[in-house]
Write an enzyme that holds these catalytic residues in place. Structure first.
Site, PDB file in Angstrom:
ATOM      1  N   TYR A 156       0.649  -1.053   0.113  1.00 62.65           N
ATOM      2  CA  TYR A 156       0.033   0.053  -0.048  1.00 62.65           C
ATOM      3  C   TYR A 156       0.842   1.153  -0.035  1.00 62.65           C
ATOM      4  O   TYR A 156       0.613   2.158  -0.856  1.00 62.65           O
ATOM      5  CB  TYR A 156      -0.809   0.037   1.108  1.00 62.65           C
ATOM      6  CG  TYR A 156      -1.548   1.202   1.488  1.00 62.65           C
ATOM      7  CD1 TYR A 156      -0.860   2.240   2.387  1.00 62.65           C
ATOM      8  CD2 TYR A 156      -2.899   1.653   0.756  1.00 62.65           C
ATOM      9  CE1 TYR A 156      -1.568   3.388   2.867  1.00 62.65           C
ATOM     10  CE2 TYR A 156      -3.300   2.875   1.289  1.00 62.65           C
ATOM     11  CZ  TYR A 156      -2.695   3.818   2.174  1.00 62.65           C
ATOM     12  OH  TYR A 156      -3.256   4.944   2.336  1.00 62.65           O
TER      13      TYR A 156
HETATM   14  N1  LIG Z   1      -9.419   7.460   6.217  1.00 59.20           N
HETATM   15  C1  LIG Z   1      -8.041   8.081   6.757  1.00 59.20           C
HETATM   16  O1  LIG Z   1      -7.770   8.499   7.875  1.00 59.20           O
HETATM   17  C2  LIG Z   1      -7.187   8.209   5.574  1.00 59.20           C
HETATM   18  C3  LIG Z   1      -7.453   8.234   3.962  1.00 59.20           C
HETATM   19  N2  LIG Z   1      -6.290   8.253   3.229  1.00 59.20           N
HETATM   20  C4  LIG Z   1      -6.508   8.302   1.748  1.00 59.20           C
HETATM   21  O2  LIG Z   1      -7.771   9.261   1.454  1.00 59.20           O
HETATM   22  C5  LIG Z   1      -8.535   8.565   0.574  1.00 59.20           C
HETATM   23  C6  LIG Z   1      -9.759   8.881   1.055  1.00 59.20           C
HETATM   24  O3  LIG Z   1      -9.954   7.773   2.280  1.00 59.20           O
HETATM   25  P1  LIG Z   1     -11.098   7.125   2.876  1.00 59.20           P
HETATM   26  O4  LIG Z   1     -12.227   7.975   2.840  1.00 59.20           O
HETATM   27  O5  LIG Z   1     -11.004   6.468   4.262  1.00 59.20           O
HETATM   28  O6  LIG Z   1     -11.317   5.907   1.729  1.00 59.20           O
HETATM   29  P2  LIG Z   1     -11.909   4.377   1.841  1.00 59.20           P
HETATM   30  O7  LIG Z   1     -11.187   3.378   2.329  1.00 59.20           O
HETATM   31  O8  LIG Z   1     -13.487   4.844   2.365  1.00 59.20           O
HETATM   32  O9  LIG Z   1     -12.216   4.048   0.275  1.00 59.20           O
HETATM   33  C7  LIG Z   1     -12.805   4.964  -0.675  1.00 59.20           C
HETATM   34  C8  LIG Z   1     -13.287   4.511  -1.815  1.00 59.20           C
HETATM   35  O10 LIG Z   1     -12.457   3.861  -2.780  1.00 59.20           O
HETATM   36  C9  LIG Z   1     -13.341   2.814  -3.237  1.00 59.20           C
HETATM   37  N3  LIG Z   1     -12.438   1.810  -4.201  1.00 59.20           N
HETATM   38  C10 LIG Z   1     -11.446   1.121  -3.509  1.00 59.20           C
HETATM   39  N4  LIG Z   1     -11.075   0.032  -4.395  1.00 59.20           N
HETATM   40  C11 LIG Z   1     -11.899   0.435  -5.637  1.00 59.20           C
HETATM   41  C12 LIG Z   1     -11.706  -0.076  -7.219  1.00 59.20           C
HETATM   42  N5  LIG Z   1     -10.860  -1.090  -7.295  1.00 59.20           N
HETATM   43  N6  LIG Z   1     -12.455   0.835  -7.915  1.00 59.20           N
HETATM   44  C13 LIG Z   1     -13.268   1.504  -7.502  1.00 59.20           C
HETATM   45  N7  LIG Z   1     -13.247   2.234  -6.376  1.00 59.20           N
HETATM   46  C14 LIG Z   1     -12.566   1.350  -5.320  1.00 59.20           C
HETATM   47  C15 LIG Z   1     -14.278   2.074  -2.392  1.00 59.20           C
HETATM   48  O11 LIG Z   1     -15.274   1.860  -2.880  1.00 59.20           O
HETATM   49  P3  LIG Z   1     -16.225   0.815  -1.972  1.00 59.20           P
HETATM   50  O12 LIG Z   1     -17.438   1.699  -1.543  1.00 59.20           O
HETATM   51  O13 LIG Z   1     -17.082  -0.067  -3.167  1.00 59.20           O
HETATM   52  O14 LIG Z   1     -15.674  -0.173  -0.995  1.00 59.20           O
HETATM   53  C16 LIG Z   1     -14.502   3.328  -1.415  1.00 59.20           C
HETATM   54  O15 LIG Z   1     -15.660   3.735  -1.538  1.00 59.20           O
HETATM   55  C17 LIG Z   1      -7.831   7.474   0.066  1.00 59.20           C
HETATM   56  O16 LIG Z   1      -6.987   7.613  -0.873  1.00 59.20           O
HETATM   57  C18 LIG Z   1      -7.063   7.208   1.402  1.00 59.20           C
HETATM   58  O17 LIG Z   1      -5.881   6.388   1.032  1.00 59.20           O
HETATM   59  C19 LIG Z   1      -4.814   8.478   3.791  1.00 59.20           C
HETATM   60  C20 LIG Z   1      -4.785   8.408   5.107  1.00 59.20           C
HETATM   61  C21 LIG Z   1      -5.763   8.443   6.080  1.00 59.20           C
HETATM   62  N1  LIG Z   2      -8.312   3.821   1.585  1.00 61.65           N
HETATM   63  C1  LIG Z   2      -7.951   3.961   2.601  1.00 61.65           C
HETATM   64  N2  LIG Z   2      -6.556   4.532   3.030  1.00 61.65           N
HETATM   65  C2  LIG Z   2      -6.432   4.617   4.376  1.00 61.65           C
HETATM   66  C3  LIG Z   2      -7.208   4.585   5.313  1.00 61.65           C
HETATM   67  C4  LIG Z   2      -8.588   4.181   5.131  1.00 61.65           C
HETATM   68  O1  LIG Z   2      -9.568   4.036   6.016  1.00 61.65           O
HETATM   69  N3  LIG Z   2      -8.890   3.845   3.733  1.00 61.65           N
HETATM   70  N4  LIG Z   2      -7.196   4.873   6.831  1.00 61.65           N
HETATM   71  C5  LIG Z   2      -5.635   4.935   7.173  1.00 61.65           C
HETATM   72  C6  LIG Z   2      -5.518   5.366   8.641  1.00 61.65           C
HETATM   73  O2  LIG Z   2      -6.288   6.318   9.065  1.00 61.65           O
HETATM   74  C7  LIG Z   2      -4.042   5.855   8.846  1.00 61.65           C
HETATM   75  O3  LIG Z   2      -3.622   6.920   8.325  1.00 61.65           O
HETATM   76  C8  LIG Z   2      -3.963   5.966  10.430  1.00 61.65           C
HETATM   77  O4  LIG Z   2      -3.730   4.624  11.256  1.00 61.65           O
HETATM   78  C9  LIG Z   2      -4.748   5.022   6.202  1.00 61.65           C
HETATM   79  N5  LIG Z   2      -5.172   5.137   4.649  1.00 61.65           N
END
Ligand SMILES: NC(=O)C1=CN([C@@H]2O[C@H](COP(=O)(O)OP(=O)(O)OC[C@H]3O[C@@H](n4cnc5c(N)ncnc54)[C@H](OP(=O)(O)O)[C@@H]3O)[C@@H](O)[C@H]2O)C=CC1
Ligand SMILES: Nc1nc2c(c(=O)[nH]1)N=C([C@H](O)[C@@H](O)CO)CN2
Length: 235
Positions: free
Chosen positions: A147
């Site tokens: 990742y």
């Molecule tokens: N949440 C956090 O604290 C953090 C988030 N991030 C980054 O921020 C962004 C948003 O995070 P977050 O809202 O938690 O994201 P999620 O983990 O909720 O994923 C976002 C969406 O991506 C979709 N997705 C995953 N795989 C595919 C695929 N193969 N084709 C199409 N869609 C796909 C999922 O669809 P489905 O609903 O069908 O599963 C989901 O709705 C991400 O890029 C994440 O890496 C970075 C650090 C921390």
């Molecule tokens: N696609 C996602 N990416 C990440 C997520 C997530 O929920 N969906 N969450 C994290 C964590 O919050 C991390 O930043 C702290 O443990 C990272 N990326």
């Protein structure tokens, strides 16, 4: 008509918050979803163009580009948000895991940037490509090795595409650490995670949205990363 913003993987959590923000600002949105979450029906009623796209399916990127072209001849921004936070512990097939991480976090943004560039270049002002990466780009992650590597590839794309598309398109990354927990996160995990930054909070989606808006409003920032990580690098 105002040029729309395209956001990938925006049917939940941070991506959905982005959509709702731009809807509230009366900015047209085209969003992609993989799973048809109930909120999609509400978004459609609000005028959001919702396109089903599972990027694991062959041809999904080309199909999305074609569908976007049917809706608009210009885009003001593309935000690459779709992501799978998967880890080695859950995937003993490390070969498949590595390919899957690189596919969603690097190959899909790369192909969309190449295919959608004409729509962005058609925008009457400087357009934006924003990659949502992760703090782990700078530190690595022993529990999310593939990742983190794939997000580092996405981070590098920001610099290559910034040089390729300037001055018509700015290309930047937003690199969050904890923004919002997942529903199944344990209290123990939450407590441990909150201690990883010097701000020690779960900040919420607004922090990412504010970073995106800063980049959109700039006429000068490109090829850079906005870290939204609570001072995690200082721990
Ligand atoms: N949440 C956090 O604290 C953090 C988030 N991030 C980054 O921020 C962004 C948003 O995070 P977050 O809202 O938690 O994201 P999620 O983990 O909720 O994923 C976002 C969406 O991506 C979709 N997705 C995953 N795989 C595919 C695929 N193969 N084709 C199409 N869609 C796909 C999922 O669809 P489905 O609903 O069908 O599963 C989901 O709705 C991400 O890029 C994440 O890496 C970075 C650090 C921390
Ligand atoms: N696609 C996602 N990416 C990440 C997520 C997530 O929920 N969906 N969450 C994290 C964590 O919050 C991390 O930043 C702290 O443990 C990272 N990326």
């Amino acid at each position: 008509m105002t040029a729309p913003i395209l956001i990938t993987g925006a049917a939940q959590r941070i991506g959905l918050a982005m959509v709702q923000h731009f809807v509230a600002e009366d900015i047209p949105v085209i969003m992609t979803y993989r799973t048809k979450h109930p909120v999609i029906d509400t978004l459609v009623k609000q005028g959001v163009i919702c396109i089903q796209a599972d990027f694991n399916q062959a041809g999904a990127v080309d199909a999305l580009i074609a569908q976007v072209q049917q809706h608009t001849d210009t885009l003001s921004a593309v935000i690459h948000n779709a992501s799978s936070w998967d880890c080695e512990a859950r995937n003993p097939d490390h070969n498949a895991l590595f390919d899957a991480m690189m596919h969603i976090h690097a190959k899909v943004p790369y192909l969309l940037n190449m295919g959608l560039a004409p729509l962005l270049q058609n925008y009457h002002e400087t357009a934006d490509i924003i990659h949502i990466t992760d703090y782990v780009v700078e530190k690595g992650s022993p529990k999310h090795i593939a990742y983190a590597a794939s997000k580092a590839a996405l981070d590098n794309l920001s610099r290559s595409f910034a040089a390729k598309y300037a001055p018509d398109i700015k290309v930047n990354s937003v690199a969050p650490s904890l923004i919002i927990f997942n529903q199944d996160d344990s209290e123990e995990y939450k407590a441990k995670t909150l201690k990883k930054s010097i701000m020690g909070i779960e900040p919420g989606c607004r922090e990412v949205i504010d970073a995106i808006e800063l980049l959109r409003k700039s006429n000068y920032i490109t090829g850079r990363t906005l870290a939204v990580d609570g001072g995690r690098h200082l721990k």
